[in-house]
Motif scaffolding. Structure first.
Motif, PDB file in Angstrom:
ATOM      1  N   LEU A  62       0.829  -1.203   0.000  1.00 31.27           N
ATOM      2  CA  LEU A  62       0.000   0.000   0.000  1.00 31.27           C
ATOM      3  C   LEU A  62       0.867   1.258   0.000  1.00 31.27           C
ATOM      4  O   LEU A  62       1.949   1.276   0.584  1.00 31.27           O
ATOM      5  N   ARG A  63       0.350   2.302  -0.633  1.00 27.89           N
ATOM      6  CA  ARG A  63       1.045   3.598  -0.605  1.00 27.89           C
ATOM      7  C   ARG A  63       0.974   4.170   0.804  1.00 27.89           C
ATOM      8  O   ARG A  63      -0.082   4.212   1.429  1.00 27.89           O
ATOM      9  N   GLN A  64       2.102   4.622   1.328  1.00 30.15           N
ATOM     10  CA  GLN A  64       2.159   5.134   2.695  1.00 30.15           C
ATOM     11  C   GLN A  64       1.601   6.552   2.791  1.00 30.15           C
ATOM     12  O   GLN A  64       1.629   7.322   1.840  1.00 30.15           O
ATOM     13  N   GLN A  65       1.099   6.888   3.981  1.00 30.38           N
ATOM     14  CA  GLN A  65       0.588   8.234   4.203  1.00 30.38           C
ATOM     15  C   GLN A  65       1.720   9.256   4.194  1.00 30.38           C
ATOM     16  O   GLN A  65       1.638  10.287   3.540  1.00 30.38           O
ATOM     17  N   GLU A  66       2.773   8.961   4.917  1.00 25.69           N
ATOM     18  CA  GLU A  66       3.938   9.842   4.949  1.00 25.69           C
ATOM     19  C   GLU A  66       4.897   9.444   3.831  1.00 25.69           C
ATOM     20  O   GLU A  66       5.212   8.261   3.660  1.00 25.69           O
ATOM     21  N   ASN A  67       5.374  10.420   3.078  1.00 27.57           N
ATOM     22  CA  ASN A  67       6.352  10.156   2.021  1.00 27.57           C
ATOM     23  C   ASN A  67       7.747  10.152   2.637  1.00 27.57           C
ATOM     24  O   ASN A  67       8.533  11.087   2.495  1.00 27.57           O
ATOM     25  N   TRP A  68       8.038   9.058   3.352  1.00 26.99           N
ATOM     26  CA  TRP A  68       9.307   8.957   4.072  1.00 26.99           C
ATOM     27  C   TRP A  68      10.515   9.157   3.147  1.00 26.99           C
ATOM     28  O   TRP A  68      11.537   9.711   3.560  1.00 26.99           O
ATOM     29  N   MET A  69      10.399   8.668   1.928  1.00 23.76           N
ATOM     30  CA  MET A  69      11.534   8.731   1.008  1.00 23.76           C
ATOM     31  C   MET A  69      12.005  10.171   0.802  1.00 23.76           C
ATOM     32  O   MET A  69      13.193  10.424   0.578  1.00 23.76           O
ATOM     33  N   LEU A  70      11.090  11.109   0.932  1.00 24.07           N
ATOM     34  CA  LEU A  70      11.417  12.521   0.723  1.00 24.07           C
ATOM     35  C   LEU A  70      11.562  13.275   2.040  1.00 24.07           C
ATOM     36  O   LEU A  70      12.396  14.175   2.154  1.00 24.07           O
ATOM     37  N   SER A  71      10.760  12.909   3.043  1.00 23.36           N
ATOM     38  CA  SER A  71      10.635  13.766   4.226  1.00 23.36           C
ATOM     39  C   SER A  71      11.641  13.507   5.344  1.00 23.36           C
ATOM     40  O   SER A  71      11.903  14.399   6.155  1.00 23.36           O
ATOM     41  N   VAL A  72      12.221  12.320   5.408  1.00 24.97           N
ATOM     42  CA  VAL A  72      13.082  12.000   6.552  1.00 24.97           C
ATOM     43  C   VAL A  72      14.426  12.728   6.448  1.00 24.97           C
ATOM     44  O   VAL A  72      15.053  12.770   5.390  1.00 24.97           O
ATOM     45  N   ARG A  73      14.865  13.298   7.563  1.00 24.42           N
ATOM     46  CA  ARG A  73      16.120  14.051   7.596  1.00 24.42           C
ATOM     47  C   ARG A  73      17.310  13.147   7.296  1.00 24.42           C
ATOM     48  O   ARG A  73      17.329  11.972   7.689  1.00 24.42           O
ATOM     49  N   GLY A  98       9.855   2.071   4.477  1.00 21.84           N
ATOM     50  CA  GLY A  98       9.655   1.799   3.057  1.00 21.84           C
ATOM     51  C   GLY A  98      10.900   1.907   2.199  1.00 21.84           C
ATOM     52  O   GLY A  98      10.795   2.042   0.978  1.00 21.84           O
ATOM     53  N   PHE A  99      12.085   1.828   2.826  1.00 25.74           N
ATOM     54  CA  PHE A  99      13.327   1.921   2.056  1.00 25.74           C
ATOM     55  C   PHE A  99      13.806   0.560   1.565  1.00 25.74           C
ATOM     56  O   PHE A  99      14.978   0.392   1.265  1.00 25.74           O
ATOM     57  N   GLN A 100      12.912  -0.420   1.509  1.00 28.02           N
ATOM     58  CA  GLN A 100      13.224  -1.731   0.944  1.00 28.02           C
ATOM     59  C   GLN A 100      12.220  -2.021  -0.158  1.00 28.02           C
ATOM     60  O   GLN A 100      11.019  -2.121   0.090  1.00 28.02           O
ATOM     61  N   ALA A 101      12.712  -2.160  -1.379  1.00 30.50           N
ATOM     62  CA  ALA A 101      11.833  -2.396  -2.521  1.00 30.50           C
ATOM     63  C   ALA A 101      11.488  -3.875  -2.648  1.00 30.50           C
ATOM     64  O   ALA A 101      12.195  -4.756  -2.149  1.00 30.50           O
ATOM     65  N   THR A 102      10.382  -4.127  -3.313  1.00 36.18           N
ATOM     66  CA  THR A 102      10.004  -5.472  -3.730  1.00 36.18           C
ATOM     67  C   THR A 102       9.618  -5.393  -5.201  1.00 36.18           C
ATOM     68  O   THR A 102       9.463  -4.301  -5.758  1.00 36.18           O
ATOM     69  N   THR A 103       9.424  -6.535  -5.812  1.00 38.02           N
ATOM     70  CA  THR A 103       9.048  -6.547  -7.223  1.00 38.02           C
ATOM     71  C   THR A 103       7.799  -5.709  -7.474  1.00 38.02           C
ATOM     72  O   THR A 103       7.697  -5.007  -8.477  1.00 38.02           O
ATOM     73  N   TYR A 104       6.851  -5.758  -6.536  1.00 37.97           N
ATOM     74  CA  TYR A 104       5.563  -5.091  -6.759  1.00 37.97           C
ATOM     75  C   TYR A 104       5.502  -3.656  -6.255  1.00 37.97           C
ATOM     76  O   TYR A 104       4.471  -2.999  -6.398  1.00 37.97           O
ATOM     77  N   GLY A 105       6.582  -3.153  -5.688  1.00 37.35           N
ATOM     78  CA  GLY A 105       6.470  -1.778  -5.227  1.00 37.35           C
ATOM     79  C   GLY A 105       7.774  -1.145  -4.806  1.00 37.35           C
ATOM     80  O   GLY A 105       8.659  -1.805  -4.242  1.00 37.35           O
ATOM     81  N   GLN A 106       7.906   0.137  -5.097  1.00 35.03           N
ATOM     82  CA  GLN A 106       8.986   1.005  -4.625  1.00 35.03           C
ATOM     83  C   GLN A 106      10.321   0.716  -5.285  1.00 35.03           C
ATOM     84  O   GLN A 106      11.368   1.122  -4.786  1.00 35.03           O
ATOM     85  N   THR A 107      10.335   0.028  -6.432  1.00 36.79           N
ATOM     86  CA  THR A 107      11.609  -0.151  -7.128  1.00 36.79           C
ATOM     87  C   THR A 107      12.131   1.206  -7.581  1.00 36.79           C
ATOM     88  O   THR A 107      11.366   2.137  -7.822  1.00 36.79           O
TER      89      THR A 107
END
Length: 403
Positions: A291-302, A318-327
């Motif tokens: 599922l798409r996360q509420q917080e965009n951690w990839m951009l927002s985390v210091r 969410g900094f670990q990708a899988t075949t079905y998401g976040q590659t």
């Protein structure tokens, strides 16, 4: 193109009823007029709203409510069998003393300091009930521990994680971590479900780990919820039937440090704080990994949080990708999404971007110059790191593709 013009040109759309359906909430509101939306107030009008006796927020705790006081509703416990039974039947359970008193005190102090700082900076997020502090992982080390259930912060972390594992399945991640503050004069939040999709699912896809940092009850805005509503609404969606009359809402009551695990399909919302002391709860939303996360951690985390983060915390964000998401540029295809898995690790892309030296793969072809083909692509470096440990995915990115 307007809907009317589209219909004239293309005809009747497929899945129209399913895509535009407002169920189950449409029939919830139609069958339960005491549930309605209370408009939030601006600062100049704070506290000036119409209280309607008999409405969903005109209630009390389960042990005091005439319709619920003789029902065996969830209690604070560390008995895993009781916690499982409460969660399945009522849609929530209470993990007793999940956070120790000293950690509760540290979190409370940090939340109140941050809230005041954001008000002074003119960036506070006002809510219908008071104020939210978002992306808490950036705002204190204690919050990092909340997300990864570090036992130094969450002393019942293993028990909580076991229950979430059972409800969501392996590989779940964190959607957001928010400190929700309710103050006198705020309006009650509309009852809602956190899980906005697949409401006929056989198990929850989202869970909220709600942790009071102050004791909560009917006086200070204890969360409003309808016990068992997850089952009623899910059954109605499966049957394609409207939702009928629901049981009354109650106020959640819990001591500070209790962790309340709430099924994302349960109807709930912030209650009314009638006291002069801010009510604080930490909302730590967890969800299935796709599922798409509420917080965009990839951009927002210091950057400094990213650099010191454990593999577990990175995975939760969410900094670990899988075949079905976040590659990322194909990296992660074939990965399982496990914590610390090099085949799907994305953190080096983010760190390269922070340094300003992220080199993305652009247009290439048979006429590309040797310099263009040998460019220091960040993708090449990340894949090489994964390969160096013998941990690249079987279907990941290679040196040459099939011909």
């Amino acid at each position: 193109m307007t809907e009317t013009n589209a219909a004239q040109e293309f005809g009747s759309p497929m899945y129209r009823a399913e895509v535009t359906s407002r169920e189950p909430m449409a029939s919830v509101l139609a069958s339960n007029p005491e549930i309605y939306f209370v408009p939030p107030k601006r600062s100049a009008e704070w506290g000036e709203w119409e209280y309607r006796p008999g409405s969903y927020y005109d209630t009390t705790t389960g042990s005091k409510h005439p319709d619920w006081k003789d029902v065996d509703l969830p209690i604070a416990t560390n008995d895993i069998e009781r916690l499982r039974r409460d969660f399945v039947e009522w849609g929530y359970c209470k993990v007793d003393r999940a956070i120790a008193p000293d950690q509760v005190a540290d979190i409370r102090e940090r939340v109140l300091e941050q809230a005041e700082g954001e008000r002074l900076a003119g960036i506070a997020q006002k809510t219908q009930s008071g104020q939210n502090i978002n992306c808490c992982v950036n705002k204190g080390r204690c919050f990092e521990g909340l997300i990864e259930h570090d036992p130094t912060v969450v002393q019942r972390g293993p028990l909580v994680e076991q229950l979430v594992d059972e409800a969501l399945g392996p590989g779940w991640i964190c959607s957001s971590l928010i400190a929700a503050i309710a103050v006198r004069g705020g309006v009650p939040q509309a009852l809602h479900q956190d899980q906005g999709i697949a409401l006929d699912s056989r198990h929850p896809l989202t869970i909220n780990l709600l942790t009071p940092i102050t004791d909560v009850d009917e006086e200070n805005g204890g969360t409003l919820l309808i016990p068992g509503s997850h089952r009623v609404l899910t059954d109605a969606v499966r049957a394609g039937a409207p939702v009928g009359k629901l049981g009354p809402a109650i106020n959640l009551d819990a001591e500070a440090g209790t962790m309340v695990i709430i099924d994302g399909r349960v109807l709930h919302g912030t209650g009314i704080n009638r006291t002069d002391t801010p009510r604080i709860v930490m909302l730590n939303a967890m969800q299935v990994g796709w599922l798409r996360q509420q917080e965009n951690w990839m951009l927002s985390v210091r950057p400094e949080v990213i650099e010191r983060a454990s593999p577990k915390l990175l995975h939760r964000m969410g900094f670990q990708a899988t075949t079905y998401g976040q590659t990322n540029e194909g990296h992660g295809f074939g990965a399982l999404g496990a914590a610390g898995e090099a085949a799907g690790a994305l953190v080096d892309f983010r760190l390269a971007a922070d340094r300003g030296d992220y080199v993305r793969v652009g247009e290439l072809g048979p006429d590309s110059t040797p310099e263009a083909l040998a460019a220091p692509f960040t993708l090449r470096e990340v894949v090489a790191t994964a390969r160096s440990g013998g941990k690249s995915a079987p279907l990941g990115i290679g040196e040459t593709g099939p011909t």
